[in-house]
Design a protein around this motif. Structure first.
Motif, PDB file in Angstrom:
ATOM      1  N   SER A   1     -11.770  11.985  -4.191  1.00 53.37           N
ATOM      2  CA  SER A   1     -12.564  10.824  -4.596  1.00 53.37           C
ATOM      3  C   SER A   1     -11.590   9.687  -4.908  1.00 53.37           C
ATOM      4  CB  SER A   1     -13.421  11.157  -5.825  1.00 53.37           C
ATOM      5  OG  SER A   1     -12.589  11.464  -6.928  1.00 53.37           O
ATOM      6  N   GLU A   2     -12.144   8.547  -5.277  1.00 54.58           N
ATOM      7  CA  GLU A   2     -11.293   7.406  -5.636  1.00 54.58           C
ATOM      8  C   GLU A   2     -10.472   7.759  -6.869  1.00 54.58           C
ATOM      9  OE1 GLU A   2     -12.257   3.209  -7.531  1.00 54.58           O
ATOM     10  OE2 GLU A   2     -12.950   3.348  -5.454  1.00 54.58           O
TER      11      GLU A   2
ATOM     12  N   PRO B   1      -5.094  13.104   1.330  1.00 45.77           N
ATOM     13  CA  PRO B   1      -6.262  12.352   0.866  1.00 45.77           C
ATOM     14  C   PRO B   1      -6.873  13.009  -0.371  1.00 45.77           C
ATOM     15  CG  PRO B   1      -6.327  12.603   3.245  1.00 45.77           C
ATOM     16  CD  PRO B   1      -5.201  13.476   2.746  1.00 45.77           C
TER      17      PRO B   1
ATOM     18  N   HIS C   1       0.855  -1.194   0.000  1.00 45.70           N
ATOM     19  CA  HIS C   1       0.000   0.000   0.000  1.00 45.70           C
ATOM     20  C   HIS C   1       0.882   1.231   0.000  1.00 45.70           C
ATOM     21  CE1 HIS C   1      -2.544   3.176   1.791  1.00 45.70           C
ATOM     22  NE2 HIS C   1      -3.458   2.621   1.015  1.00 45.70           N
TER      23      HIS C   1
ATOM     24  N   TYR D   1      -6.966  -1.494  -5.867  1.00 45.75           N
ATOM     25  CA  TYR D   1      -7.528  -1.081  -4.576  1.00 45.75           C
ATOM     26  C   TYR D   1      -7.251   0.390  -4.270  1.00 45.75           C
ATOM     27  CZ  TYR D   1      -7.599  -6.133  -4.293  1.00 45.75           C
ATOM     28  OH  TYR D   1      -7.779  -7.458  -4.584  1.00 45.75           O
ATOM     29  N   MET D   2      -7.635   1.268  -5.203  1.00 38.79           N
ATOM     30  CA  MET D   2      -7.438   2.692  -5.007  1.00 38.79           C
ATOM     31  C   MET D   2      -8.475   3.239  -4.031  1.00 38.79           C
ATOM     32  SD  MET D   2      -5.970   1.827  -7.947  1.00 38.79           S
ATOM     33  CE  MET D   2      -6.813   1.959  -9.471  1.00 38.79           C
ATOM     34  N   THR D   3      -8.011   4.041  -3.083  1.00 38.56           N
ATOM     35  CA  THR D   3      -8.887   4.746  -2.155  1.00 38.56           C
ATOM     36  C   THR D   3      -8.399   6.194  -2.093  1.00 38.56           C
ATOM     37  OG1 THR D   3      -7.576   4.446  -0.141  1.00 38.56           O
ATOM     38  CG2 THR D   3      -9.099   2.647  -0.744  1.00 38.56           C
ATOM     39  N   PRO D   4      -9.186   7.107  -1.546  1.00 33.67           N
ATOM     40  CA  PRO D   4      -8.700   8.481  -1.398  1.00 33.67           C
ATOM     41  C   PRO D   4      -7.437   8.583  -0.526  1.00 33.67           C
ATOM     42  CG  PRO D   4     -11.072   8.469  -1.265  1.00 33.67           C
ATOM     43  CD  PRO D   4     -10.631   7.021  -1.245  1.00 33.67           C
ATOM     44  N   GLN D   5      -7.195   7.589   0.340  1.00 34.29           N
ATOM     45  CA  GLN D   5      -6.030   7.642   1.223  1.00 34.29           C
ATOM     46  C   GLN D   5      -4.765   7.040   0.597  1.00 34.29           C
ATOM     47  OE1 GLN D   5      -9.163   6.604   2.346  1.00 34.29           O
ATOM     48  NE2 GLN D   5      -9.430   8.680   3.113  1.00 34.29           N
TER      49      GLN D   5
END
Length: 135
Positions: free
Chosen positions: A71-72, A68, A62, A99-103
């Motif tokens: 959005s995705e 952040p 990761h 597995y993209m997330t804003p974080q």
């Protein structure tokens, strides 16, 4: 000649009442911009992340975003990475982004040979990673 006109700290608003002028530091402006896009270049042998064994020579790690995202995001990259574990290196690997997330974003990398173990380092071989959450 030699005359000039200079304007700064300028704000236009609709309506008959003006709001307070908002002064932001360059760091605040950069962080606000990075909610939409960031580009990180990692020179050779810089660590991108620690990755856990997925299966065989495949590892998932990761990589956090600098700030952040709104959005995705989508992710693109140019360059390659390598695995390092137990003082051994793999060959060069083109990573897949999952597995993209804003974080942050997941980095999936599979070597054909090299170090094995439950966890290892994913090192850059001069990779640039672009994380984009624009409208």
């Amino acid at each position: 000649s030699g005359d000039y006109f200079e304007v700064y700290d300028f704000q236009m608003e609709e309506g008959s009442h003006a709001s307070s002028f908002e002064n932001r530091t360059p760091a605040e402006e950069l962080a606000l911009c990075q909610r939409y896009f960031e580009s990180q270049h990692f020179p050779s042998n810089d660590q991108l992340c620690v990755a856990n064994k997925w299966s065989g020579y495949a590892y998932m790690g990761h990589m956090p975003c600098m700030v952040p995202k709104r959005s995705e995001p989508t992710v693109s990259s140019s360059g390659v990475v390598k695995h390092m574990g137990q003082a051994a290196f793999s060959g060069n690997i083109t990573p897949a982004w999952q597995y993209m997330t804003p974080q942050g974003v997941g980095i999936y990398s599979t070597a054909t040979s090299g170090p094995t173990g439950d966890a290892l380092l994913v090192l850059s071989e001069g990779i640039t990673v672009n994380i984009d959450a624009e409208l």
